[in-house]
Design an enzyme around this catalytic site. Structure first.
Site, PDB file in Angstrom:
ATOM      1  N   HIS A  95       0.701  -1.245  -0.023  1.00  0.00           N
ATOM      2  CA  HIS A  95       0.032  -0.172   0.088  1.00  0.00           C
ATOM      3  C   HIS A  95       0.897   1.298  -0.015  1.00  0.00           C
ATOM      4  CE1 HIS A  95      -2.824  -2.667   2.098  1.00  0.00           C
ATOM      5  NE2 HIS A  95      -3.624  -2.320   1.014  1.00  0.00           N
ATOM      6  N   LYS A 119     -16.359  -7.994   5.143  1.00  0.00           N
ATOM      7  CA  LYS A 119     -15.115  -8.647   4.951  1.00  0.00           C
ATOM      8  C   LYS A 119     -14.613  -9.155   6.567  1.00  0.00           C
ATOM      9  CE  LYS A 119     -12.412  -7.648   0.884  1.00  0.00           C
ATOM     10  NZ  LYS A 119     -11.260  -6.881   0.226  1.00  0.00           N
ATOM     11  N   ARG A 168      -1.647  -5.677  -8.770  1.00  0.00           N
ATOM     12  CA  ARG A 168      -0.221  -6.569  -8.343  1.00  0.00           C
ATOM     13  C   ARG A 168      -0.149  -7.842  -9.608  1.00  0.00           C
ATOM     14  NH1 ARG A 168      -2.941  -7.589  -2.472  1.00  0.00           N
ATOM     15  NH2 ARG A 168      -4.633  -7.221  -3.856  1.00  0.00           N
ATOM     16  N   SER A 206      -2.691  -7.829   2.518  1.00  0.00           N
ATOM     17  CA  SER A 206      -2.917  -7.712   3.701  1.00  0.00           C
ATOM     18  C   SER A 206      -3.425  -9.025   4.467  1.00  0.00           C
ATOM     19  CB  SER A 206      -4.030  -6.750   4.121  1.00  0.00           C
ATOM     20  OG  SER A 206      -3.912  -5.448   3.699  1.00  0.00           O
TER      21      SER A 206
HETATM   22  P1  ADP Z   1      -9.794  -3.904  -0.763  1.00  0.00           P
HETATM   23  O1  ADP Z   1     -10.540  -4.574   0.008  1.00  0.00           O
HETATM   24  O2  ADP Z   1     -10.565  -2.582  -1.400  1.00  0.00           O
HETATM   25  O3  ADP Z   1      -8.995  -4.789  -1.927  1.00  0.00           O
HETATM   26  P2  ADP Z   1      -7.069  -3.360   0.154  1.00  0.00           P
HETATM   27  O4  ADP Z   1      -6.494  -2.878   1.405  1.00  0.00           O
HETATM   28  O5  ADP Z   1      -6.860  -5.076   0.254  1.00  0.00           O
HETATM   29  O6  ADP Z   1      -8.613  -3.179  -0.169  1.00  0.00           O
HETATM   30  O7  ADP Z   1      -6.301  -2.964  -1.128  1.00  0.00           O
HETATM   31  C1  ADP Z   1      -6.638  -1.660  -1.650  1.00  0.00           C
HETATM   32  C2  ADP Z   1      -5.881  -1.426  -2.888  1.00  0.00           C
HETATM   33  O8  ADP Z   1      -4.440  -1.488  -2.602  1.00  0.00           O
HETATM   34  C3  ADP Z   1      -6.213  -2.444  -3.829  1.00  0.00           C
HETATM   35  O9  ADP Z   1      -6.254  -1.750  -5.159  1.00  0.00           O
HETATM   36  C4  ADP Z   1      -5.320  -3.273  -3.960  1.00  0.00           C
HETATM   37  O10 ADP Z   1      -5.114  -3.984  -5.234  1.00  0.00           O
HETATM   38  C5  ADP Z   1      -3.939  -2.659  -3.691  1.00  0.00           C
HETATM   39  N1  ADP Z   1      -3.103  -3.468  -3.090  1.00  0.00           N
HETATM   40  C6  ADP Z   1      -3.141  -3.875  -1.936  1.00  0.00           C
HETATM   41  N2  ADP Z   1      -1.977  -4.557  -1.444  1.00  0.00           N
HETATM   42  C7  ADP Z   1      -1.107  -4.113  -2.558  1.00  0.00           C
HETATM   43  C8  ADP Z   1       0.263  -4.567  -2.883  1.00  0.00           C
HETATM   44  N3  ADP Z   1       0.961  -5.400  -2.150  1.00  0.00           N
HETATM   45  N4  ADP Z   1       0.865  -3.914  -3.881  1.00  0.00           N
HETATM   46  C9  ADP Z   1      -0.069  -2.975  -4.553  1.00  0.00           C
HETATM   47  N5  ADP Z   1      -1.133  -2.465  -4.527  1.00  0.00           N
HETATM   48  C10 ADP Z   1      -1.789  -3.422  -3.273  1.00  0.00           C
END
Ligand code: ADP
Length: 237
Positions: A95, A119, A168, A206
């Site tokens: 993130h 979730k 990703r 996450s």
């Molecule tokens: P959501 O529940 O909306 O997917 P996340 O917190 O899991 O929320 O992810 C938010 C955004 O960050 C999404 O666009 C996800 O693809 C991106 N994201 C999460 N982890 C990574 C990572 N390791 N590298 C790049 N983007 C990421």
């Protein structure tokens, strides 16, 4: 002799220049040089209008589109603001990589934390906001805010022109593509922009970090220090 009676104003002027002295002595309303200038101006305006219409036809835009676009520009000010929405349960280095890229592209980035109760997040909304605050709270052009309701409504309310999402792998693509198109349908003025993190973060999520922490593994290299400590505290049995 010409019997035509000249209008009064004209005849008094004519009198000043001599009644029968002919056209040569009448005052010219537009002189020869001026007339050619006026004609050149008119001609160039016509050419410009034609050129604009040709461009509009080539670009597939109608005059109406251009007017609408102009109005939209007024509605969305020139400050480039983007929303980066997500669950951030918890925030990871992946993130942070995306936030860092986004803040170089935009004047302001709002990291919007969704409730996402369906979730079943490990951290409460308040905890997720706090962890983000502790990690990136000092960055000048980054704001952290809770996100309730429709993302596009939030974007419009905050006068943001873009939504940032991280990509990703191909596996992210289908869902993200669908979301982006739906958001565009709901609000055509908000673009979705995908950013790719450094390769080393492409396998990071996450969910995986929580799983590793739950099983007692080390997560220090995947998340900021405060988050690693919070995970340990949360999952301590
Ligand atoms: P959501 O529940 O909306 O997917 P996340 O917190 O899991 O929320 O992810 C938010 C955004 O960050 C999404 O666009 C996800 O693809 C991106 N994201 C999460 N982890 C990574 C990572 N390791 N590298 C790049 N983007 C990421």
């Amino acid at each position: 002799m010409d019997k035509t009676v000249a209008p009064k104003a004209w005849s008094s002027q004519a009198a000043r220049y001599g009644e029968n002295s002919g056209d040569a002595k009448r005052p010219a309303l537009i002189k020869g040089g001026q007339l050619s200038n006026v004609l050149i101006l008119l001609l160039s305006s016509l050419i410009l209008v034609q050129k604009r219409d040709d461009l509009l036809v080539k670009s597939g835009l109608s005059k109406f589109d251009v007017e609408r676009w102009t109005l939209d520009v007024e509605r969305f000010p020139m400050i480039r603001r983007a929303i980066y929405p997500g669950s951030f349960d918890p925030v990871t280095n992946g993130h942070l990589d995306v936030i860092d890229r986004a803040r170089k592209l935009f004047d302001e980035v709002i990291v919007a934390v969704a409730h996402n109760d369906q979730k079943h997040p490990l951290f409460t909304l308040a905890e997720r906001l706090e962890l983000l605050q502790a990690t990136i709270g000092k960055l000048e052009n980054v704001e952290i805010a809770p996100l309730d309701g429709l993302l596009v409504d939030f974007a419009v309310a905050r006068e943001a022109t873009a939504v940032i999402r991280g990509l990703r792998a191909i596996s992210d693509f289908e869902f993200e593509f669908q979301m982006a198109l739906m958001n565009r349908k709901l609000e055509a003025n908000v673009e979705t922009i995908f950013l790719m993190p450094k390769e080393e973060y492409t396998y990071l999520s996450s969910r995986i970090v929580k799983e590793i922490a739950r099983l007692g593994g080390r997560v220090a290299e995947f998340v900021p220090g405060r988050v690693a400590a919070a995970l340990e505290a949360k999952l301590k049995r």
